[in-house]
Design a protein around this motif. Structure first.
Motif, short mmCIF file in Angstrom:
data_model
loop_
_atom_site.label_atom_id
_atom_site.label_comp_id
_atom_site.label_asym_id
_atom_site.label_seq_id
_atom_site.Cartn_x
_atom_site.Cartn_y
_atom_site.Cartn_z
N GLU A 87 0.84 -1.20 0.00
CA GLU A 87 0.00 0.00 0.00
C GLU A 87 0.88 1.26 0.00
OE1 GLU A 87 -0.40 -2.63 1.89
OE2 GLU A 87 -2.50 -3.26 1.84
N LEU A 91 0.96 2.48 -3.79
CA LEU A 91 -0.16 3.41 -3.87
C LEU A 91 0.23 4.76 -3.29
CD1 LEU A 91 -2.93 3.07 -4.99
CD2 LEU A 91 -3.75 2.38 -2.75
N LEU A 92 0.63 4.77 -2.02
CA LEU A 92 0.85 6.06 -1.36
C LEU A 92 2.09 6.75 -1.91
CD1 LEU A 92 -0.17 5.13 2.30
CD2 LEU A 92 -1.57 6.04 0.45
N ARG A 95 1.04 8.30 -5.16
CA ARG A 95 0.19 9.47 -4.91
C ARG A 95 1.03 10.68 -4.47
NH1 ARG A 95 -4.72 6.74 -1.32
NH2 ARG A 95 -5.71 5.62 -3.04
N ARG A 105 -13.74 10.60 -6.46
CA ARG A 105 -14.59 9.41 -6.39
C ARG A 105 -16.02 9.74 -6.80
NH1 ARG A 105 -12.15 5.53 -2.45
NH2 ARG A 105 -10.04 5.46 -3.23
N ARG A 131 -11.56 14.07 -2.44
CA ARG A 131 -10.80 13.78 -1.22
C ARG A 131 -9.38 14.30 -1.38
NH1 ARG A 131 -8.97 7.48 -0.11
NH2 ARG A 131 -7.24 7.98 1.28
N TYR A 138 -2.19 10.49 6.51
CA TYR A 138 -1.48 9.65 5.54
C TYR A 138 0.00 10.01 5.39
CZ TYR A 138 -5.61 7.15 4.04
OH TYR A 138 -6.70 6.32 4.01
N ASP A 249 -11.36 8.79 2.84
CA ASP A 249 -11.19 7.35 2.69
C ASP A 249 -12.43 6.62 3.19
OD1 ASP A 249 -9.81 4.87 2.30
OD2 ASP A 249 -9.54 4.79 4.47
N GLU A 281 -8.08 3.80 -10.75
CA GLU A 281 -8.15 2.44 -10.19
C GLU A 281 -9.59 2.08 -9.82
OE1 GLU A 281 -6.48 2.23 -6.22
OE2 GLU A 281 -6.54 4.38 -5.99
C1 IPM Z 1 -8.12 3.73 -0.92
C2 IPM Z 1 -7.47 2.66 -0.11
C3 IPM Z 1 -6.10 3.13 0.31
C4 IPM Z 1 -6.29 4.40 1.15
C5 IPM Z 1 -5.24 2.10 1.06
C6 IPM Z 1 -5.15 0.80 0.31
C7 IPM Z 1 -3.87 2.64 1.38
O1 IPM Z 1 -8.25 2.29 0.99
O2 IPM Z 1 -7.62 4.05 -2.00
O3 IPM Z 1 -9.14 4.27 -0.49
O4 IPM Z 1 -6.50 4.31 2.36
O5 IPM Z 1 -6.22 5.47 0.58
#
Ligand code: IPM
Ligand code: MN
Length: 356
Positions: A87, A91-92, A95, A105, A131, A138, A249, A281
């Motif tokens: 993650e 992902l992070l 980002r 979203r 968001r 985070y 989130d 995603e």
């Molecule tokens: C999201 C996911 C991620 C977040 C995780 C997987 C790190 O839950 O994209 O919402 O918390 O942002």
């Protein structure tokens, strides 16, 4: 934006590569119809590569991604890798590293899709959550003292900056204006100013100041707990919501379920600046138990492809994909749940292609 659109595809873990393949199938088909020139590059980054090499992304991974117009990500999460590693890295770090400071979203109930909310339909469930995506809890700021002892102390600090909240709030006002909801343009700030009297005070003051530049947009405020009730009770109230990273989130999973669940919901990690690279995603996870079974729903990923096309300026193609999704959910699929769609993963992809 370059003449030839360069798209990176990271299938990731579990069912990620399967749904990403359907997204790519639809992308290629719509590119043909709309005469979009493109190059696709696939990356095998994820849990399996990590288990073999000890590395999630190569050292120059972010620099490689920066050269693309957009990224399509399948899923993150591997049963043999401890939570937090993939993650953070896949992902992070992307980002943060690519400054994708918006997590967008859309919450839209497509025709034919079941919602758990009684007496609510597509006309009631159609809003967007903006968001903030690079600050708050985070950031990973904090630490342990006396770890493992009875006196252990753990801190995790929420960080908010004026620049960080202002650019997010401004994006949300612009989006609300552009969306021009016929029911009225309304932007709702969701926060917790009654308790987070420091960090969310900054958000509140910034929101008020920026709102003055948008007299055509109604601005409104909800505490996050109340917002959770209203999303369930009166989703039709919302047009655009802007919120902090952690609350965003949570409320976007709540919102995801009212739009039909993880088989449908998609999101974008957006760097809206010129030359920025954004990543799209499906919201569902890697669903390891379904890997290779053809049961997982690719609609969320195809929805992410529509968002990707919109972000790279291919709005006609984005709309075409969106219409095709709605045709397929509205007239073909039995359910949006894995294994109950009435079709396999790749058959759903084919149906969308036919409907383009
Ligand atoms: C999201 C996911 C991620 C977040 C995780 C997987 C790190 O839950 O994209 O919402 O918390 O942002
Ligand atoms: Mn989440």
């Amino acid at each position: 934006m370059s003449e030839v659109k360069k798209i990176a595809v990271i299938g990731g873990d579990g069912t990620g590569p399967e749904v990403a393949a359907e997204g790519v199938k639809v992308f290629q088909a719509v590119a043909e119809i709309e005469k979009i020139k493109y190059e696709l590059a696939e990356f095998d980054w994820g849990g399996d590569r990590y288990l073999q090499t000890g590395e999630v992304l190569p050292a120059d991974g972010l620099d490689q991604l920066r050269t693309f117009d957009a990224i399509l990500l399948g899923a993150v999460g591997h049963p043999d890798v401890a939570p937090g590693i993939l993650e953070r890295k896949l992902l992070l770090d992307v980002r943060f590293g690519l400054d994708q400071y918006i997590n967008l979203r859309p919450v839209k109930l497509f025709p034919g899709v079941e919602t758990p909310l009684k007496n609510k339909g597509p006309a009631d469930i159609d809003f967007i959550v903006v968001r903030e995506n690079t600050e708050d809890l985070y950031c990973g700021a904090g630490g342990f003292m006396h770890k493992g002892t009875a006196h252990e102390v753990a801190t995790q600090t929420a960080i908010y900056t004026r620049r960080g909240c202002e650019r997010c709030i401004r994006y949300a006002f612009e989006l609300t204006r552009k969306r021009a909801n016929p029911k009225g343009k309304r932007l709702t700030l969701v926060a917790k100013t009654n308790v987070l009297t420091i960090g969310h005070d900054l958000w509140w003051r910034t929101f008020k100041e920026v709102s003055e530049e948008y007299p055509d947009v109604e601005h409104d405020y909800n505490h996050v707990d109340a917002c959770c009730m209203w999303i369930v009770k009166n989703p039709e109230y919302y047009d655009v919501i802007v919120t902090t990273n952690m609350f965003g989130d949570i409320i976007t999973d709540l919102s995801g379920i009212i739009q039909g669940g993880m088989g449908v919901a998609a999101g974008g990690n957006i760097n809206p600046e010129p030359g920025g690279t954004s990543m799209f995603e499906p919201m569902g996870g890697s669903a390891p138990k379904y890997t290779g079974t053809g049961k997982i729903n690719p609609i969320a990923t195809i929805n992410a492809v529509s968002m990707l096309l919109d972000q790279i300026g291919e709005t006609a193609a984005a709309d075409r994909v969106m219409q095709a999704i709605m045709t397929v959910t509205g007239t073909k699929m039995k359910s949006q749940n894995a294994g109950q769609m009435g079709y396999t993963t790749s058959e759903v992809g084919d149906l969308v292609v036919e409907a383009l």
